[in-house]
Design an enzyme around this catalytic site. Structure first.
Site, PDB file in Angstrom:
ATOM      1  N   GLU A  95      33.838  63.726  52.937  1.00 37.87           N
ATOM      2  CA  GLU A  95      33.441  64.540  51.776  1.00 37.87           C
ATOM      3  C   GLU A  95      32.086  64.068  51.234  1.00 37.87           C
ATOM      4  O   GLU A  95      31.279  64.881  50.794  1.00 37.87           O
ATOM      5  CB  GLU A  95      34.551  64.485  50.707  1.00 37.87           C
ATOM      6  CG  GLU A  95      35.773  65.273  51.157  1.00 37.87           C
ATOM      7  CD  GLU A  95      37.095  64.816  50.568  1.00 37.87           C
ATOM      8  OE1 GLU A  95      37.099  64.032  49.595  1.00 37.87           O
ATOM      9  OE2 GLU A  95      38.144  65.251  51.091  1.00 37.87           O
ATOM     10  N   GLU A 163      39.146  59.255  60.424  1.00 37.71           N
ATOM     11  CA  GLU A 163      39.651  60.376  59.638  1.00 37.71           C
ATOM     12  C   GLU A 163      39.110  61.681  60.199  1.00 37.71           C
ATOM     13  O   GLU A 163      37.985  62.101  59.852  1.00 37.71           O
ATOM     14  CB  GLU A 163      39.187  60.249  58.181  1.00 37.71           C
ATOM     15  CG  GLU A 163      39.720  59.035  57.474  1.00 37.71           C
ATOM     16  CD  GLU A 163      39.839  59.291  55.975  1.00 37.71           C
ATOM     17  OE1 GLU A 163      40.939  59.095  55.451  1.00 37.71           O
ATOM     18  OE2 GLU A 163      38.854  59.742  55.365  1.00 37.71           O
ATOM     19  N   GLY A 169      43.542  66.582  54.025  1.00 38.21           N
ATOM     20  CA  GLY A 169      44.007  67.522  53.013  1.00 38.21           C
ATOM     21  C   GLY A 169      44.548  68.827  53.563  1.00 38.21           C
ATOM     22  O   GLY A 169      44.754  69.784  52.817  1.00 38.21           O
ATOM     23  N   SER A 209      46.093  63.470  56.078  1.00 37.32           N
ATOM     24  CA  SER A 209      47.435  64.034  55.873  1.00 37.32           C
ATOM     25  C   SER A 209      48.561  63.062  56.209  1.00 37.32           C
ATOM     26  O   SER A 209      49.617  63.481  56.710  1.00 37.32           O
ATOM     27  CB  SER A 209      47.591  65.353  56.652  1.00 37.32           C
ATOM     28  OG  SER A 209      46.685  66.319  56.155  1.00 37.32           O
ATOM     29  N   GLY A 230      44.991  60.039  51.098  1.00 41.25           N
ATOM     30  CA  GLY A 230      44.444  60.783  49.970  1.00 41.25           C
ATOM     31  C   GLY A 230      45.551  61.253  49.046  1.00 41.25           C
ATOM     32  O   GLY A 230      46.094  60.493  48.233  1.00 41.25           O
ATOM     33  N   GLY A 231      45.941  62.507  49.183  1.00 42.95           N
ATOM     34  CA  GLY A 231      46.882  63.145  48.264  1.00 42.95           C
ATOM     35  C   GLY A 231      48.159  62.354  48.018  1.00 42.95           C
ATOM     36  O   GLY A 231      48.633  62.264  46.872  1.00 42.95           O
TER      37      GLY A 231
HETATM   38  C1  PEP Z   1      41.299  61.107  52.537  1.00 39.66           C
HETATM   39  O1  PEP Z   1      40.801  61.671  51.585  1.00 39.66           O
HETATM   40  O2  PEP Z   1      40.748  60.085  52.977  1.00 39.66           O
HETATM   41  C2  PEP Z   1      42.531  61.635  53.110  1.00 39.66           C
HETATM   42  C3  PEP Z   1      42.967  61.121  54.210  1.00 39.66           C
HETATM   43  O3  PEP Z   1      43.149  62.663  52.407  1.00 39.66           O
HETATM   44  P1  PEP Z   1      44.631  63.265  52.694  1.00 39.66           P
HETATM   45  O4  PEP Z   1      45.544  62.092  52.923  1.00 39.66           O
HETATM   46  O5  PEP Z   1      44.953  64.017  51.443  1.00 39.66           O
HETATM   47  O6  PEP Z   1      44.510  64.127  53.907  1.00 39.66           O
END
Ligand code: PEP
Length: 249
Positions: A95, A163, A169, A209, A230-231
């Site tokens: 991001e 990642e 996400g 995720s 993340g979430g």
């Molecule tokens: C992240 O933002 O590094 C991430 C892995 O997000 P999520 O777990 O929500 O996919």
């Protein structure tokens, strides 16, 4: 032996009202089953630091400027993060790479600044869906690693997080074979850059995720030393389930 690491990235989520989640997490872990890091938005770091005083839960920033200080309105230095109570910083998250045009060269400079300030740099990399579809995943991630990794990288100063952009996400996760292939390639590339001993000491996280219901399967994959979450790191119960799965792996 690499210590397992569960790192939570709160992204631009979190107000004072969310701090009780940190209290809940801290209450669950009077001792550390694995290394645990929470990376909240910068304004919450020092308030969180007061709530995780046992040191079992470490804190991290989500980016830093390559310079120590200066005329950079809106930016935060690694030294400021450390001063607020951080011990880690996430760098090169997709991001940040997309929204703020942070290139590999910038990420490497940020990582140098982080290490100088005594922080552990969590260096993120990963392919887009188009790059995977074009069969370019290994080429892309190894080039990102070569460009982003600071010369002083060691197991104590750097962590690498794979990642895939298309998995962040989205609820989509690569297959175990796909994750194993990338982590194996990253380990070999680290060996090429730093030598076998240093490469063996650097932790490789998977991120994208990771949830309570898929964490155990992901942690069973060779060369996965933990997760960047993340979430599912926003709620203590969800993050704890992932931490427990990692500790049991
Ligand atoms: C992240 O933002 O590094 C991430 C892995 O997000 P999520 O777990 O929500 O996919």
């Amino acid at each position: 032996m690499r210590r397992k690491l569960a790192a939570g990235n709160w992204k631009m989520h979190g107000l004072a009202a969310d701090l009780p989640e940190v209290d809940q997490l801290a209450a669950l872990y009077p001792a550390a089953p694995v290394d645990i890091v929470l990376c909240p938005p910068a304004p919450l770091i020092d308030r969180m630091a007061a709530r995780v005083a046992t040191g079992v839960i470490a804190l991290g920033g989500q980016t830093c400027h390559p310079a120590i200080k200066g005329a950079h309105t809106g930016d935060i230095s690694a030294q400021m993060l450390a001063d607020a109570g951080a011990r880690y910083v996430i760098l090169g998250h997709s991001e940040r790479r997309a929204d703020h045009r942070e290139t590999d060269t910038i990420v490497r400079a940020q990582a140098r600044a982080a290490i100088e300030a005594g922080l552990v740099a969590i260096i993120c990399l990963g392919e887009t869906e188009a790059e995977r579809d074009a069969g370019r995943t290994l080429e892309v991630v190894t080039a990102q690693l070569a460009g982003s990794l600071p010369d002083r990288a060691t197991g104590d100063t750097c962590v690498v997080a794979y990642e895939p952009v298309w998995a962040i996400g989205t609820g989509r996760v690569p297959s175990p074979d796909q994750i194993a292939e990338v982590h194996g390639a990253l380990r070999r590339a680290l060996t090429g850059h730093l030598g076998a001993d240093t490469a063996e000491a650097i932790r490789l996280l998977y991120g994208g995720s990771v949830k309570p219901d898929n964490a155990a399967g992901i942690f069973a994959i060779p060369d996965v030393d933990g997760a960047l979450v993340g979430g599912a790191s926003l709620k203590a119960a969800d993050f704890a389930a992932i931490i427990d799965a990692l500790a049991a792996s």
